[in-house]
Design an enzyme around this catalytic site. Structure first.
Site, PDB file in Angstrom:
ATOM      1  CD  GLU A  11     -39.872  17.182 -14.978  1.00  0.00           C
ATOM      2  OE1 GLU A  11     -41.072  16.656 -14.446  1.00  0.00           O
ATOM      3  OE2 GLU A  11     -38.808  17.392 -14.360  1.00  0.00           O
TER       4      GLU A  11
HETATM    5  C1  HEC Z   1     -39.374  15.291 -18.548  1.00  0.00           C
HETATM    6  C2  HEC Z   1     -38.882  14.080 -17.736  1.00  0.00           C
HETATM    7  C3  HEC Z   1     -39.857  13.676 -16.712  1.00  0.00           C
HETATM    8  C4  HEC Z   1     -41.418  13.405 -16.620  1.00  0.00           C
HETATM    9  C5  HEC Z   1     -42.304  13.675 -18.020  1.00  0.00           C
HETATM   10  C6  HEC Z   1     -41.778  13.018 -15.348  1.00  0.00           C
HETATM   11  N1  HEC Z   1     -40.590  12.891 -14.860  1.00  0.00           N
HETATM   12 FE1  HEC Z   1     -40.666  12.316 -12.854  1.00  0.00          FE
HETATM   13  N2  HEC Z   1     -38.943  12.966 -12.464  1.00  0.00           N
HETATM   14  C7  HEC Z   1     -38.178  13.788 -13.328  1.00  0.00           C
HETATM   15  C8  HEC Z   1     -36.981  14.538 -12.486  1.00  0.00           C
HETATM   16  C9  HEC Z   1     -36.011  15.017 -13.412  1.00  0.00           C
HETATM   17  C10 HEC Z   1     -37.494  14.061 -11.234  1.00  0.00           C
HETATM   18  C11 HEC Z   1     -36.283  14.694 -10.303  1.00  0.00           C
HETATM   19  C12 HEC Z   1     -36.752  15.931  -9.890  1.00  0.00           C
HETATM   20  C13 HEC Z   1     -36.178  16.553  -8.492  1.00  0.00           C
HETATM   21  O1  HEC Z   1     -35.965  15.816  -7.779  1.00  0.00           O
HETATM   22  O2  HEC Z   1     -36.067  17.822  -8.266  1.00  0.00           O
HETATM   23  C14 HEC Z   1     -38.597  13.269 -11.319  1.00  0.00           C
HETATM   24  C15 HEC Z   1     -39.012  12.698 -10.038  1.00  0.00           C
HETATM   25  C16 HEC Z   1     -40.189  11.859 -10.050  1.00  0.00           C
HETATM   26  C17 HEC Z   1     -40.255  11.074  -8.600  1.00  0.00           C
HETATM   27  C18 HEC Z   1     -39.678  10.950  -7.251  1.00  0.00           C
HETATM   28  C19 HEC Z   1     -38.618   9.777  -7.241  1.00  0.00           C
HETATM   29  C20 HEC Z   1     -37.658  10.092  -5.854  1.00  0.00           C
HETATM   30  O3  HEC Z   1     -37.083   9.173  -5.821  1.00  0.00           O
HETATM   31  O4  HEC Z   1     -37.639  11.044  -5.521  1.00  0.00           O
HETATM   32  C21 HEC Z   1     -41.505  10.486  -9.106  1.00  0.00           C
HETATM   33  C22 HEC Z   1     -42.242   9.422  -8.160  1.00  0.00           C
HETATM   34  C23 HEC Z   1     -41.976  10.682 -10.331  1.00  0.00           C
HETATM   35  N3  HEC Z   1     -41.006  11.597 -10.965  1.00  0.00           N
HETATM   36  C24 HEC Z   1     -42.853  10.306 -11.223  1.00  0.00           C
HETATM   37  C25 HEC Z   1     -43.596  10.941 -12.156  1.00  0.00           C
HETATM   38  C26 HEC Z   1     -44.811  10.731 -12.549  1.00  0.00           C
HETATM   39  C27 HEC Z   1     -46.095  10.088 -11.941  1.00  0.00           C
HETATM   40  C28 HEC Z   1     -44.902  11.596 -13.825  1.00  0.00           C
HETATM   41  C29 HEC Z   1     -45.946  11.817 -14.833  1.00  0.00           C
HETATM   42  C30 HEC Z   1     -47.081  12.492 -13.883  1.00  0.00           C
HETATM   43  C31 HEC Z   1     -43.414  12.089 -14.078  1.00  0.00           C
HETATM   44  N4  HEC Z   1     -42.696  11.806 -13.213  1.00  0.00           N
HETATM   45  C32 HEC Z   1     -42.940  12.719 -15.430  1.00  0.00           C
HETATM   46  C33 HEC Z   1     -38.359  13.336 -14.886  1.00  0.00           C
HETATM   47  C34 HEC Z   1     -39.737  13.363 -15.376  1.00  0.00           C
END
Ligand code: HEC
Ligand code: HEC
Length: 306
Positions: A118
């Site tokens: 990421e």
């Molecule tokens: C490259 C793509 C990517 C980026 C950049 C990213 N995310 Fe995500 N995010 C994901 C993915 C994929 C998951 C699920 C991962 C898992 O469940 O293992 C996730 C899960 C989440 C969740 C949990 C939601 C749930 O219902 O469980 C939150 C809140 C979140 N991200 C916030 C953020 C924040 C704040 C940032 C920046 C600091 C960020 N994400 C950056 C792809 C991304």
């Protein structure tokens, strides 16, 4: 005996009659200054190793808080290993991530920043990098200890608390406006309750408050083993957090592996797979009308500044 049967059906009827879905609140208490800082960080690609990826690259606010891709693209074109869930209303879920490995939103922020697929930043690297920017002054105006990874997470979480979607037609209906949703959506809600979808998808997020088993091994397209990854308990194999169904029409593709593009396929699959029931076309289309009524409006915390 008759009396017992009567009692049993009375209880079932009662369970069906109470509303187990509750509306998203119309307002949240937040620290506006922190939320502003968090917003800036959320949109800032400098949080990633090569200045290409921000939180918003994968969680787009005008696309239901997702990127509508099967798997998301991180630094150097690397793919995430699981479908991206929405950031909207995540402050109401009981844990974060599909396997629930973060108990709080604060803990969750550390995940994407350091994930090699990421943003691929070490926390120390990030602190040093941001201290050389105009963030330094901004952090010191809020936090005594300036830029630390904990303060970065704290500000982002404050912004995430504002990413809620109140006022969906269904919430208006729950609040007493009978005309807010169509008769078809009302029928869909009845079917959703009667068929048992509500057993897993309930509460404020119509999901997000329990784990449920998913996936015959051969069917799971990702390598994810769900909750087992956290507990190492065989009984948790392929248990995933039940996802929220709020704004579901916008957050395609569906399921943790993003296998379905349409709600039709997903609802059909859920009925078959989770409930062992086959629903007819009309029932499915009624349920979808109900699901579409769960699309809300993005809360505008900035009105608090006026
Ligand atoms: C490259 C793509 C990517 C980026 C950049 C990213 N995310 Fe995500 N995010 C994901 C993915 C994929 C998951 C699920 C991962 C898992 O469940 O293992 C996730 C899960 C989440 C969740 C949990 C939601 C749930 O219902 O469980 C939150 C809140 C979140 N991200 C916030 C953020 C924040 C704040 C940032 C920046 C600091 C960020 N994400 C950056 C792809 C991304
Ligand atoms: C036994 C619990 C359970 C029941 C009952 C259930 N679901 Fe689900 N639902 C889940 C889980 C777990 C997932 C996530 C599965 C995955 O991706 O691995 C899910 C995913 C979904 C999704 C996709 C969400 C997304 O963001 O990808 C939809 C839509 C959905 N369910 C609708 C329904 C409907 C409609 C019913 C009733 C016909 C139903 N569900 C019954 C547990 C359940």
């Amino acid at each position: 005996m008759k009396r017992i049967i009567f009692l049993f059906s009375f209880i079932l009827g009662f369970l069906n009659a109470i509303e187990v879905i509750t509306p998203i609140p119309l307002n949240v208490n937040i620290d506006v200054k922190k939320a502003d800082l968090g917003k800036e960080l959320f949109f800032d690609v400098r949080l990633s190793k090569d200045d290409t990826i921000s939180c918003h690259s994968c969680h787009l606010l005008n696309q239901g808080g997702v990127d509508n891709k099967k798997l998301s693209v991180g630094v150097e074109g690397k793919l995430s290993i699981i479908n991206t869930p929405t950031v909207f209303n995540s402050s109401f879920s009981f844990t974060q991530f599909w396997n629930g490995r973060s108990k709080t939103l604060h803990e969750q922020v550390f995940g994407p920043i350091s994930d090699p697929n990421e943003m691929a930043m070490s926390f120390e690297e990030l602190e040093i990098k941001l201290r050389k920017t105009d963030y330094l002054k901004k952090f010191f105006s809020i936090y005594k200890d300036g830029i630390t990874i904990n303060n970065i997470a704290d500000a982002i979480v404050e912004y995430e608390k504002t990413l809620i979607t109140p006022n969906s037609p269904f919430d208006k209906y729950l609040r007493g406006d009978e005309t807010a949703i169509s008769d078809k959506a009302k029928r869909g809600y009845q079917i959703f309750k009667e068929q048992g979808c509500i057993a897993c998808h309930h509460g404020r997020n119509v999901g997000g408050n329990l784990y449920a088993k998913f996936g015959v091994v051969s069917e799971v397209e990702t390598k994810s083993k769900g909750r087992f990854e956290v507990t190492k308990n065989e009984e948790d194999l392929y248990y995933f957090k039940v996802p929220s169904l709020r704004n579901i029409e916008l957050t395609y593709p569906y399921l943790h592996d993003g296998r379905f593009e349409t709600l039709e396929d997903t609802v059909k699959f859920m009925a078959n797979y989770q409930l062992g029931k086959s629903l007819n076309k009309e029932q499915i289309s009624d349920i979808i009308s109900f699901l579409v009524s769960l699309t809300g409006e993005l809360y505008n915390y900035e009105q608090k500044k006026q």
